[in-house]
Design a protein around this motif. Structure first.
Motif, short mmCIF file in Angstrom:
data_model
loop_
_atom_site.label_atom_id
_atom_site.label_comp_id
_atom_site.label_asym_id
_atom_site.label_seq_id
_atom_site.Cartn_x
_atom_site.Cartn_y
_atom_site.Cartn_z
N ASP A 68 0.81 -1.22 0.00
CA ASP A 68 0.00 0.00 0.00
C ASP A 68 0.85 1.28 0.00
OD1 ASP A 68 0.93 -0.79 2.49
OD2 ASP A 68 -0.79 -0.06 3.61
N LYS A 69 2.10 1.18 0.44
CA LYS A 69 2.93 2.39 0.56
C LYS A 69 4.35 2.13 0.07
CE LYS A 69 1.34 3.65 5.06
NZ LYS A 69 1.94 3.82 6.36
N THR A 70 5.09 3.20 -0.17
CA THR A 70 6.50 3.04 -0.55
C THR A 70 7.41 3.91 0.32
OG1 THR A 70 6.25 4.72 -2.24
CG2 THR A 70 6.05 2.44 -2.98
N ASP A 71 6.91 4.30 1.51
CA ASP A 71 7.68 5.26 2.32
C ASP A 71 9.04 4.71 2.78
OD1 ASP A 71 6.22 3.52 3.92
OD2 ASP A 71 5.87 4.97 5.52
N VAL A 72 9.13 3.40 2.96
CA VAL A 72 10.41 2.81 3.39
C VAL A 72 11.46 3.01 2.29
CG1 VAL A 72 11.55 0.62 3.90
CG2 VAL A 72 9.37 1.13 4.98
N SER A 73 11.07 2.73 1.05
CA SER A 73 12.01 2.91 -0.07
C SER A 73 12.39 4.38 -0.23
CB SER A 73 11.38 2.45 -1.39
OG SER A 73 10.81 1.19 -1.24
N GLU A 74 11.40 5.25 -0.08
CA GLU A 74 11.69 6.68 -0.26
C GLU A 74 12.68 7.18 0.79
OE1 GLU A 74 8.17 9.17 -1.04
OE2 GLU A 74 7.25 7.32 -1.79
N GLU A 140 13.38 1.49 8.36
CA GLU A 140 12.40 0.60 9.00
C GLU A 140 11.87 1.17 10.31
OE1 GLU A 140 10.77 -2.35 7.98
OE2 GLU A 140 11.88 -3.61 9.38
N VAL A 141 12.82 1.59 11.16
CA VAL A 141 12.43 2.06 12.49
C VAL A 141 11.66 3.36 12.36
CG1 VAL A 141 13.30 2.81 14.74
CG2 VAL A 141 14.34 0.84 13.60
N ASN A 142 12.12 4.23 11.47
CA ASN A 142 11.43 5.51 11.28
C ASN A 142 10.00 5.31 10.76
OD1 ASN A 142 11.51 8.55 10.86
ND2 ASN A 142 10.94 7.79 8.83
N CYS A 143 9.81 4.38 9.85
CA CYS A 143 8.46 4.15 9.28
C CYS A 143 7.64 3.21 10.16
CB CYS A 143 8.57 3.57 7.86
SG CYS A 143 9.39 4.66 6.70
N LYS A 144 8.24 2.71 11.23
CA LYS A 144 7.57 1.79 12.18
C LYS A 144 7.04 0.53 11.48
CE LYS A 144 6.47 4.98 15.88
NZ LYS A 144 7.31 6.12 15.47
#
Ligand SMILES: Nc1ncnc2c1ncn2[C@@H]1O[C@H](COP(=O)(O)OP(=O)(O)O)[C@@H](O)[C@H]1O
Ligand SMILES: CC(C)(COP(=O)(O)O)[C@@H](O)C(=O)O
Length: 303
Positions: A68-74, A140-144
């Motif tokens: 659903d998201k790509t925030d980890v990659s970004e 990972e840790v930042n995006c929980k």
């Protein structure tokens, strides 16, 4: 400039979260615990071209399982963009995700770490391996989306995470096993992000004690027993999982629960593979995955 890297999926059987750090450094946060990396995972390809008239400087697509998201990659990409002058570059990122997303198989960490390795290679930034791991861990840790998966899949194998933190800070002890097969059945996803935000503070007792016990026994059957106990303790066991666990146990087959997902895994000697498969096949609503341990951990692929 093009590069490819692979990161194995990682399954956690139990853990203890470390979310306090006086300096608030993401590298110092994470988890202790135990789990294992498997042969399937995420392969990420990065292609860097000159930026033309595109609005954005990147595109991220997923082949295989979608998310659903790509925030980890970004997050990972942005960390690399801070390392040099790349404003004229366009980053074409493709994740080939061959494990289901959200089922406790550490897909987000495999995405992050494979991308971190691939970007270092494609940009020729020549970062220390530890730094490559730390960028992925921080994402990972930042995006929980996870705590200890990056540390674990960085090393590979069947591991006890004896100290929490990113690669270079956290540390693992590997457990050597006879040749085993891993059979898994994935029923439905559980959001790690939601769990970390809402429920983690209530569950922090048992995981640390289990780490100490496993350090003594270093036994995969004991690991699975403790994983079941942990899953009950954190209250993720569904009636469907319990039914399957009972059925396996009637046949003397050990199993554990992959955190956080409605996923049951069984680490077994090859001779028992068909017995397990027969039982898992009674649950057609689940996806069955057969695998083995990946001992190498995340790596650049040179072909
Ligand atoms: N590029 C990405 N690819 C896959 N998942 C991503 C990505 N970026 C962020 N995520 C988030 O990570 C979640 C998966 O992580 P998580 O819930 O911990 O499951 P898993 O147990 O598979 O690691 C996805 O649902 C998504 O919200
Ligand atoms: C259990 C978890 C906190 C989440 O794992 P996943 O859902 O696979 O991202 C893991 O990162 C760990 O610290 O052991």
């Amino acid at each position: 400039m093009e590069a490819k890297a692979f990161c194995p999926a990682h399954i956690t059987g139990f853990f203890k979260a470390h979310l306090e750090d006086p300096q608030r450094n993401l590298e110092n946060l994470g988890s202790m615990g135990a789990g294992f990396s498997i042969k399937q995972g995420v392969t990420t390809r990065v292609k860097i071209d000159t930026k033309n008239d595109q609005q954005s400087n990147f595109c991220i697509i997923a082949k295989g399982y979608q998310s659903d998201k790509t925030d980890v990659s970004e997050y990972v990409l942005n960390e690399f963009l801070k390392l040099g002058e790349f404003s004229d570059k366009f980053f074409d990122i493709e994740h080939e995700i061959l494990i289901p997303v959200g089922y406790g198989l550490g897909s987000s960490s495999a995405v992050a770490l494979s991308l971190s390795y691939a970007l270092d290679q494609a940009l020729n930034t020549k970062l220390d391996k530890i730094k490559i791991g730390q960028i992925a861990h921080n994402a990972e840790v930042n995006c929980k989306t996870g705590l200890g998966d990056v540390l674990a899949s960085y090393h590979g194998g069947f591991e006890i995470r004896v100290k929490a933190g990113a690669p270079g800070i956290g540390s693992v002890e590997k457990i050597i096993t006879d040749k085993i097969v891993i059979m898994m059945i994935c029923f439905s996803p559980i959001s790690t992000n939601k769990f970390i935000k809402e429920r983690l503070p209530q569950i922090n007792g048992l995981g640390g004690k289990m780490v100490n016990k496993l350090l003594e026994s270093k036994n995969y059957e004991h690991f699975q027993d403790m994983s079941l106990e942990f899953a009950k303790y954190v209250d993720v066991m569904t009636p469907r999982m319990q039914k399957l666990v009972d059925e396996l146990s009637q046949k003397d087959i050990k199993c554990g629960i992959a955190l956080f997902g409605e996923t049951v895994f069984s680490m077994i000697p090859k001779e028992k593979e068909n017995d397990v498969l027969e039982i898992l096949q009674k649950y057609p609503e689940g996806s069955i995955i057969k695998s083995e341990l990946d001992d190498q951990g995340a790596r650049v692929l040179f072909n």
